[in-house]
Design a protein around this motif. Structure first.
Motif, PDB file in Angstrom:
ATOM      1  N   MET A   1      26.740 -17.040  19.554  1.00  0.00           N
ATOM      2  CA  MET A   1      25.434 -17.241  20.110  1.00  0.00           C
ATOM      3  C   MET A   1      25.608 -17.306  21.623  1.00  0.00           C
ATOM      4  N   SER A   3      23.193 -13.798  20.872  1.00  0.00           N
ATOM      5  CA  SER A   3      23.401 -12.399  20.506  1.00  0.00           C
ATOM      6  C   SER A   3      23.232 -11.559  21.772  1.00  0.00           C
ATOM      7  N   LYS A  46      18.005 -16.385  18.141  1.00  0.00           N
ATOM      8  CA  LYS A  46      19.419 -15.990  18.181  1.00  0.00           C
ATOM      9  C   LYS A  46      20.086 -16.360  19.511  1.00  0.00           C
TER      10      LYS A  46
END
Length: 87
Positions: A1, A3, A46
């Motif tokens: 994390m 993304s 994300k």
């Protein structure tokens, strides 16, 4: 994390935050920044908020860490606090 897409979105948001601040304060960077990191938000996006944070606090690539002795807070983007040092 985050993304790659969330990092890109976070960088764009951070850039807009800095651009807005600089436009309102004669080109000066903010002295401090704050980003709320919520687990659910990070999961849903994300890591977009992490991307914002990383963009705002990472040291600029063009300025070495050792050259952190001047007291002019408007000469470079904000830096991470000493407890949040990034490589």
């Amino acid at each position: 994390m985050p993304s790659p897409a969330a990092m890109e979105r976070g960088a764009a948001i951070a850039g807009a935050i800095l651009d807005d601040h600089k436009a309102k304060h004669n080109g000066a960077y903010p002295e401090t920044v704050a980003v709320a990191l919520w687990g659910l938000d990070a999961i849903k996006t994300k890591g977009e908020s992490v991307g914002i944070l990383l963009t705002l606090v990472r040291p600029p690539a063009f300025q070495p860490r050792a050259n952190n002795t001047n007291n002019n807070t408007n000469s470079a983007p904000p830096r991470a606090a000493s407890w949040c040092t990034l490589p």
